[in-house]
Design a protein around this motif. Structure first.
Motif, PDB file in Angstrom:
ATOM      1  N   UNK B  87      -8.764   1.715  10.975  1.00 51.21           N
ATOM      2  CA  UNK B  87      -8.534   1.629   9.530  1.00 51.21           C
ATOM      3  C   UNK B  87      -7.307   2.431   9.144  1.00 51.21           C
ATOM      4  N   UNK B  88      -6.564   2.855  10.151  1.00 53.25           N
ATOM      5  CA  UNK B  88      -5.388   3.681   9.914  1.00 53.25           C
ATOM      6  C   UNK B  88      -4.379   2.966   9.019  1.00 53.25           C
ATOM      7  N   UNK B  89      -4.212   1.681   9.272  1.00 57.36           N
ATOM      8  CA  UNK B  89      -3.253   0.901   8.492  1.00 57.36           C
ATOM      9  C   UNK B  89      -3.664   0.845   7.019  1.00 57.36           C
ATOM     10  N   UNK B  90      -4.974   0.733   6.797  1.00 50.35           N
ATOM     11  CA  UNK B  90      -5.488   0.731   5.417  1.00 50.35           C
ATOM     12  C   UNK B  90      -5.151   2.058   4.746  1.00 50.35           C
ATOM     13  N   UNK B  91      -5.337   3.134   5.496  1.00 53.89           N
ATOM     14  CA  UNK B  91      -5.045   4.467   4.950  1.00 53.89           C
ATOM     15  C   UNK B  91      -3.560   4.591   4.593  1.00 53.89           C
ATOM     16  N   UNK B  92      -2.695   4.027   5.436  1.00 50.46           N
ATOM     17  CA  UNK B  92      -1.256   4.121   5.173  1.00 50.46           C
ATOM     18  C   UNK B  92      -0.850   3.351   3.925  1.00 50.46           C
ATOM     19  N   UNK B  93      -1.735   2.439   3.485  1.00 45.83           N
ATOM     20  CA  UNK B  93      -1.414   1.584   2.345  1.00 45.83           C
ATOM     21  C   UNK B  93      -2.171   1.975   1.079  1.00 45.83           C
ATOM     22  N   UNK B  94      -2.947   3.056   1.138  1.00 43.72           N
ATOM     23  CA  UNK B  94      -3.706   3.450  -0.065  1.00 43.72           C
ATOM     24  C   UNK B  94      -3.516   4.937  -0.381  1.00 43.72           C
ATOM     25  N   UNK B  95      -3.625   5.253  -1.675  1.00 40.19           N
ATOM     26  CA  UNK B  95      -3.342   6.622  -2.123  1.00 40.19           C
ATOM     27  C   UNK B  95      -4.581   7.511  -2.118  1.00 40.19           C
ATOM     28  N   UNK B  96      -5.723   6.884  -2.269  1.00 40.10           N
ATOM     29  CA  UNK B  96      -6.942   7.685  -2.385  1.00 40.10           C
ATOM     30  C   UNK B  96      -8.085   6.933  -1.715  1.00 40.10           C
ATOM     31  N   UNK B  97      -8.945   7.663  -1.047  1.00 43.43           N
ATOM     32  CA  UNK B  97     -10.088   6.982  -0.419  1.00 43.43           C
ATOM     33  C   UNK B  97     -11.361   7.794  -0.624  1.00 43.43           C
ATOM     34  N   UNK B  98     -12.456   7.082  -0.700  1.00 46.22           N
ATOM     35  CA  UNK B  98     -13.746   7.738  -0.869  1.00 46.22           C
ATOM     36  C   UNK B  98     -14.780   6.933  -0.093  1.00 46.22           C
ATOM     37  N   UNK B  99     -15.548   7.625   0.747  1.00 49.61           N
ATOM     38  CA  UNK B  99     -16.557   6.938   1.558  1.00 49.61           C
ATOM     39  C   UNK B  99     -17.917   7.554   1.256  1.00 49.61           C
ATOM     40  N   UNK B 100     -18.888   6.723   0.882  1.00 49.64           N
ATOM     41  CA  UNK B 100     -20.245   7.218   0.611  1.00 49.64           C
ATOM     42  C   UNK B 100     -21.245   6.404   1.415  1.00 49.64           C
ATOM     43  N   UNK B 101     -22.302   7.098   1.860  1.00 49.99           N
ATOM     44  CA  UNK B 101     -23.368   6.382   2.574  1.00 49.99           C
ATOM     45  C   UNK B 101     -24.697   6.922   2.092  1.00 49.99           C
ATOM     46  N   UNK B 102     -25.483   6.036   1.536  1.00 51.85           N
ATOM     47  CA  UNK B 102     -26.760   6.469   0.980  1.00 51.85           C
ATOM     48  C   UNK B 102     -27.743   5.306   1.039  1.00 51.85           C
ATOM     49  N   UNK B 103     -28.913   5.571   1.585  1.00 51.07           N
ATOM     50  CA  UNK B 103     -29.982   4.567   1.687  1.00 51.07           C
ATOM     51  C   UNK B 103     -29.467   3.240   2.249  1.00 51.07           C
ATOM     52  N   UNK B 104     -28.836   3.342   3.367  1.00 49.68           N
ATOM     53  CA  UNK B 104     -28.336   2.170   4.115  1.00 49.68           C
ATOM     54  C   UNK B 104     -27.292   1.355   3.351  1.00 49.68           C
ATOM     55  N   UNK B 105     -26.670   2.003   2.384  1.00 42.67           N
ATOM     56  CA  UNK B 105     -25.583   1.323   1.673  1.00 42.67           C
ATOM     57  C   UNK B 105     -24.281   2.112   1.902  1.00 42.67           C
ATOM     58  N   UNK B 106     -23.315   1.417   2.449  1.00 43.73           N
ATOM     59  CA  UNK B 106     -22.002   2.037   2.697  1.00 43.73           C
ATOM     60  C   UNK B 106     -21.037   1.582   1.598  1.00 43.73           C
ATOM     61  N   UNK B 107     -20.480   2.560   0.889  1.00 43.64           N
ATOM     62  CA  UNK B 107     -19.514   2.231  -0.176  1.00 43.64           C
ATOM     63  C   UNK B 107     -18.161   2.843   0.157  1.00 43.64           C
ATOM     64  N   UNK B 108     -17.144   2.059  -0.022  1.00 41.02           N
ATOM     65  CA  UNK B 108     -15.782   2.546   0.207  1.00 41.02           C
ATOM     66  C   UNK B 108     -14.962   2.259  -1.042  1.00 41.02           C
ATOM     67  N   UNK B 109     -14.366   3.300  -1.558  1.00 39.05           N
ATOM     68  CA  UNK B 109     -13.520   3.144  -2.745  1.00 39.05           C
ATOM     69  C   UNK B 109     -12.079   3.490  -2.354  1.00 39.05           C
ATOM     70  N   UNK B 110     -11.187   2.557  -2.612  1.00 41.95           N
ATOM     71  CA  UNK B 110      -9.770   2.793  -2.320  1.00 41.95           C
ATOM     72  C   UNK B 110      -8.947   2.620  -3.586  1.00 41.95           C
ATOM     73  N   UNK B 111      -7.914   3.410  -3.682  1.00 41.41           N
ATOM     74  CA  UNK B 111      -7.030   3.305  -4.838  1.00 41.41           C
ATOM     75  C   UNK B 111      -5.598   3.147  -4.336  1.00 41.41           C
ATOM     76  N   UNK B 112      -4.910   2.196  -4.914  1.00 41.28           N
ATOM     77  CA  UNK B 112      -3.511   1.982  -4.519  1.00 41.28           C
ATOM     78  C   UNK B 112      -2.637   1.969  -5.765  1.00 41.28           C
ATOM     79  N   UNK B 113      -1.781   2.960  -5.846  1.00 46.10           N
ATOM     80  CA  UNK B 113      -0.899   3.059  -7.014  1.00 46.10           C
ATOM     81  C   UNK B 113       0.274   2.088  -6.886  1.00 46.10           C
ATOM     82  N   UNK B 114       0.657   1.534  -8.021  1.00 48.56           N
ATOM     83  CA  UNK B 114       1.853   0.687  -8.029  1.00 48.56           C
ATOM     84  C   UNK B 114       3.074   1.594  -8.021  1.00 48.56           C
ATOM     85  N   UNK B 115       4.158   1.146  -7.365  1.00 50.55           N
ATOM     86  CA  UNK B 115       5.363   1.984  -7.309  1.00 50.55           C
ATOM     87  C   UNK B 115       6.205   1.824  -8.566  1.00 50.55           C
TER      88      UNK B 115
END
Lengths: 425, 115
Positions: B87-115
């Protein structure tokens, strides 16, 4: 989570200055290895050579001028990256070492500039910072011989030849960024020298065009083995130094080099595998030194000599040991090329076969992703392909193995994928 | 920035490819929101078993800083390979990331700012 990198930040300065060590070392050794007049005459010969594959600068300019050229080319790259305020990481280390390696047989302080200008022009037209294409600019010097071949190896007269050569170089640099990005999809990142593949396409296109105007662009073979022992010792000492530097840096920091090396070895190497991120700077530096020794051992074991192209191959392996190559994914490729040389018509100890092995490690991600057997098959196929594609671009694309690797990867990967069992991990 | 929407879709493709192959969720949701600052991407994978170590690795991979020098060259690789585990490439393309795991639910929040 706001992104931050506390561990990596500590190594920024180390990398920022450490990257100058090798080119400065080459420059100093070069300056002291011959007389100033011999170096100046050698530099003149290097700059005015057509530089297409395989023009060994050790043969054309002697050892002093070649080392000075390699050192200066490396320093030019480092200074450009500093001026553009590029954040150094594995891909850029690979790019700098690749330029230095090819400055032994094709890149020189004259012919790289039109490519840089072409890429910068593209960035200007696209209205994006030039540093966004800095990596393409450095790797894009694969087409630098295009400039030299027209300027010094064509039937055109002095001024016209120089302008035509420079314009073609700028044109090649201008078209590289969009093509390089697009070509990644051809092999899905399994050919690490992607710009070699792109350069092969651009080079073939331009060479065909030139040939239709009665230009002669053809590969040649000028090799020099006289400096074998001197260069062997110089490089082996440097690779041991790199391993020692990696170990010492680790002792000063986290002391986790074994753990980081495990992470590096677990990586397939498929683009983009930045070992300075997957591992860290010390483990990557250690891996660079180690891979340098492995590559040198491969050359020595096959009875090869340390000439310009072979040194270029070794240094490229060293550079990419920060960006995709490690012992587990490279050795199967080397074995595959060696086996192919035993069964096919080429001499295993000859320079073409040895550099096919060294540069053939562009296919390391196939071994890293699909296993040792797939890697051996890739290496086996690679030797035949690389011996046949050079004629297309007439040797103006220095990364001929990257060109061949693109074909091998795009041929093999879909087949391997279709044959392997369903695997969800 | 050129190809902005295509890059956002590539990010989504890569995250979906990696997580659906690796964790085999029974339900997957993806929402994207275009705002003034750029794009917000939210992924939700249900009924997945993810170990603490895997969550740590996921967070680590996504923590790499956005890198335009590599993004402009390599973005077309994202989402291209079914057996990708990076997922390194995804990281290189996003400004902020958040990963949560709770009760068998995996949530990923990514933010990408416009230049």
């Amino acid at each position: 989570m706001v992104k931050d990198e506390p561990d990596e930040m500590r190594y920024d300065k180390v990398l920022q200055y450490g990257i100058y060590v090798f080119p400065v070392l080459l420059l100093i050794v070069g300056l002291f290895s011959e007389t100033p007049s011999a170096i100046i005459a050698g530099m003149r010969n290097i700059i005015t050579s057509p530089s297409v594959l395989l023009h060994d600068y050790l043969h054309i300019g002697g050892v002093g001028a070649t080392l000075v050229n390699a050192g200066l080319c490396g320093i030019i790259c480092c200074v450009l990256l500093a001026l553009l305020r590029v954040e150094l990481n594995g891909p850029f280390v690979a790019a700098v070492y690749t330029v230095i390696g090819f400055a032994f047989f094709g890149k020189n302080i004259f012919n790289v500039w039109p490519i840089f200008i072409g890429v910068a022009l593209f960035a200007k037209v696209q209205r994006v910072p030039t540093r966004n294409y800095a990596l393409v600019a450095l790797f894009g010097t694969t087409l630098a011989p295009l400039v030299s071949a027209i300027t010094f190896g064509s039937h055109l007269s002095g001024g016209v030849a120089a302008v035509t050569g420079a314009l073609l170089g700028v044109l090649a640099g201008f078209v590289l960024p969009p093509l390089a990005s697009h070509m990644l999809r051809f092999h899905d990142g399994y050919n690490i020298y992607n710009i070699g593949f792109t350069g092969g396409i651009v080079g073939s296109f331009l060479t065909a065009w030139l040939r239709s105007f009665d230009f002669t662009v053809a590969p040649t073979s000028l090799l020099e083995d006289r400096y074998d022992f001197f260069l062997k010792v110089l490089l082996l000492v440097f690779f041991v130094f790199l391993m020692f530097a990696g170990y010492v840096l680790d002792r000063c920091g986290n002391r986790v080099i074994a753990e980081k090396m495990r992470l590096i070895h677990a990586s397939s190497g498929r683009l983009i595998s930045d070992f300075m991120r997957i591992g860290d700077v010390p483990s990557s530096v250690f891996n660079m030194g180690f891979m340098g020794l492995i590559a040198s051992f491969f050359v020595i074991a096959l009875g090869g000599r340390f000439n310009g192209p072979v040194i270029g191959g070794i240094l490229t392996v060293v550079g990419f040991a920060a960006f995709g190559k490690h012992v587990k994914n490279c050795v199967p490729i080397l074995l595959g090329v060696y086996l192919a040389s035993m069964l096919k018509m080429w001499d295993g100890g000859s320079t073409p076969v040895i550099i096919a092995g060294l540069f053939g490690t562009t296919l390391a991600p196939i071994a890293g992703q699909f296993g040792v057997f797939a890697g051996i098959v890739a290496g086996f196929c690679h030797l035949s392909i690389v011996m046949n594609v050079g004629v297309l671009h007439g040797g103006v694309n220095l990364y001929n193995n990257g060109f061949a690797g693109g074909f091998v990867a795009s041929f093999l990967v879909p087949i391997i994928n279709s044959l392997k069992k369903e695997d969800r991990s | 920035m050129k190809h902005e929407l295509k890059k956002v879709l590539k990010i989504a493709d890569e995250v979906m490819t990696v997580c659906m192959y690796k964790y085999e969720p029974t339900k997957t949701y993806f929402t994207t929101e275009k705002c003034k600052s750029g794009y917000e991407l939210l992924f939700r994978f249900e009924n997945v078993d993810v170990s603490e170590q895997e969550i740590k690795e996921l967070r680590d991979k996504l923590s790499a800083e956005r890198n335009p020098e590599l993004e402009d060259y390599y973005w077309q690789l994202a989402g291209e390979v079914e057996n990708s585990n990076e997922l390194y490439l995804v990281a290189l393309m996003s400004d902020l990331s958040e990963v949560c795991y709770d009760e068998q639910v995996l949530s990923i929040h990514l933010s990408r700012k416009a230049d």
